[in-house]
Motif scaffolding. Sequence first.
Motif, PDB file in Angstrom:
ATOM      1  N   ASN A 112     -26.172 -49.757  -4.496  1.00 39.43           N
ATOM      2  CA  ASN A 112     -25.120 -48.786  -4.781  1.00 39.43           C
ATOM      3  C   ASN A 112     -25.614 -47.385  -4.417  1.00 39.43           C
ATOM      4  O   ASN A 112     -26.396 -46.783  -5.142  1.00 39.43           O
ATOM      5  N   TYR A 113     -25.160 -46.898  -3.262  1.00 38.41           N
ATOM      6  CA  TYR A 113     -25.579 -45.571  -2.803  1.00 38.41           C
ATOM      7  C   TYR A 113     -24.615 -44.511  -3.341  1.00 38.41           C
ATOM      8  O   TYR A 113     -23.840 -43.892  -2.611  1.00 38.41           O
ATOM      9  N   SER A 114     -24.663 -44.316  -4.634  1.00 36.09           N
ATOM     10  CA  SER A 114     -23.831 -43.280  -5.256  1.00 36.09           C
ATOM     11  C   SER A 114     -24.571 -42.726  -6.473  1.00 36.09           C
ATOM     12  O   SER A 114     -25.560 -43.293  -6.934  1.00 36.09           O
ATOM     13  N   ASP A 115     -24.064 -41.633  -7.001  1.00 34.13           N
ATOM     14  CA  ASP A 115     -24.708 -40.983  -8.149  1.00 34.13           C
ATOM     15  C   ASP A 115     -24.616 -41.826  -9.415  1.00 34.13           C
ATOM     16  O   ASP A 115     -25.306 -41.537 -10.407  1.00 34.13           O
ATOM     17  N   GLU A 116     -23.768 -42.870  -9.407  1.00 37.59           N
ATOM     18  CA  GLU A 116     -23.688 -43.763 -10.572  1.00 37.59           C
ATOM     19  C   GLU A 116     -25.000 -44.525 -10.763  1.00 37.59           C
ATOM     20  O   GLU A 116     -25.345 -44.913 -11.867  1.00 37.59           O
ATOM     21  N   SER A 162     -34.533 -46.561  -5.283  1.00 40.59           N
ATOM     22  CA  SER A 162     -35.866 -47.036  -5.634  1.00 40.59           C
ATOM     23  C   SER A 162     -35.813 -48.427  -6.276  1.00 40.59           C
ATOM     24  O   SER A 162     -36.843 -49.050  -6.507  1.00 40.59           O
ATOM     25  N   LYS A 163     -34.591 -48.898  -6.549  1.00 44.73           N
ATOM     26  CA  LYS A 163     -34.404 -50.238  -7.082  1.00 44.73           C
ATOM     27  C   LYS A 163     -33.754 -51.090  -5.985  1.00 44.73           C
ATOM     28  O   LYS A 163     -32.587 -50.903  -5.660  1.00 44.73           O
ATOM     29  N   ASP A 186     -25.650 -53.116 -15.808  1.00 43.41           N
ATOM     30  CA  ASP A 186     -25.211 -52.048 -16.708  1.00 43.41           C
ATOM     31  C   ASP A 186     -25.556 -50.664 -16.170  1.00 43.41           C
ATOM     32  O   ASP A 186     -24.893 -49.668 -16.502  1.00 43.41           O
ATOM     33  N   LYS A 187     -26.563 -50.596 -15.315  1.00 40.46           N
ATOM     34  CA  LYS A 187     -26.961 -49.316 -14.727  1.00 40.46           C
ATOM     35  C   LYS A 187     -26.304 -49.064 -13.366  1.00 40.46           C
ATOM     36  O   LYS A 187     -26.559 -48.034 -12.728  1.00 40.46           O
TER      37      LYS A 187
END
Length: 456
Positions: A68-72, A90-91, A282-283
């Motif tokens: 997910n390449y977003s600020d979320e 980084s994940k 959840d993240k």
Amino acid sequence: LYGGIFMDTLKRAFKYVIRKRGKTLILFMLFLTIGILVLSGISIKRAGDISQDSLRKTMGGEFTVDVNYSDENPYYKEEKIEDGRIIYSSKQMTVDMVEKVMKISGMRSCEASVDTLCQVDDMDFFSGNIPIEEEFQNMTTIVGTYSTETNDYFQSGKVKLIEGKNINSDNGNPEIIISKDLAELNHLKIGDQLAVTNTKGNKIEITVVGIFQQKEVESIEEKVTSYEKIQNKIFTNIQTIMAIEESPYITGFTTIHAQIEDPAKMNQIVEEIKKIDEFEWDKKAFAININNETFERAEMSLKKVENFINTFLLVVVIVSIIILSLILNMWNRSRVHETGVYLALGVGKVQIIGQYILEVFIVAMFAFIVAYFPGKAVSNQLSDYLMKQPETEQGVAMRETSTEMDMEKGELYVKISIEEIVIVYVIGMAIIIIATTISTFSIMHLKPRELLTKMS
């Protein structure tokens, strides 16, 4: 006792059918028509059901799990460099996470990959038709894959392994697969070693273990850089590409591409994936993107045909009940005296109605048997007719479905089995019972004396 009563009723029914040849012929033609129409509708409906099952098995379904390449995403990073910026997470996905997805029931194939540019020393590449800066001249795209056996390039047939072995991420050996054209250009063969300079400036020795042949190359009109050309691509495992990159930009796979056996179970499989804790759903570190549109469009087309056939069958049944009720009602008026005599002799009303039902069913039984042969022809004709109607919703639906399934000549495979014939008899019996009950209601509520008086 009951057996004797039934046999007496059956004998009277047979005698009546044989004696009243004109009425028998009319009923026979009516039930022949009903049988043909119902048999045709049921067989086309069954063909649609079979096509729907084949559709799921043939088309399958697919989805991707992407970073997910977003600020979320709390692991999302963005770094400025001289010529722009680099975004990464980084994940990323490990081999263990990929294998847990693979083990979910219903998976047809599962592939994970990540790619980057790498510099290969003393190696020539095929030129693209888009000019590139000098620093990229001896660089190409290297694809880190879980396994070349499941990799999309190899699975889709874009490239084919013609020599050597596949690469997987189980052993982590520094191995690569290159194209036949690139091998010939650089005089390379299986077992040769190449030196790759990683981002830290360190040399990594990698071994050629396989050679692939691409199905086709980019056309002259297609704009492509040298490092994007299919002939220049290099395939390796995740451990090797991480060693080449040696930076936080690549610490695992960034994409999982999976295909499932049954697209109808897509939501169920996605829920199973969401139970894998390592993804940290959840993240919002990763996102699942479902691509089920082709199947859903084709399934919707089949459902339109199914709804049409259901309506067709319902109309046939209702009209059959009405017509049969009217015919029997007219004929029963001429049997008022006969009915009164039966009642006067102590024959029960249920037995009398049973005889009338048997009379009609005997004719229907033979009519439905004969209906098998023209029913088969009508089924195919009706299917072809619906397929060829350009302006109708059903015609469009059937053509769309046949196109999605790549069916020859755009036809549904219509076949009449014993099961369809049994269903015709069940529907026919229901029509007969309802119509006979309706047609005899007006006289069956009268007493014998009233029936005889009404006749006189």
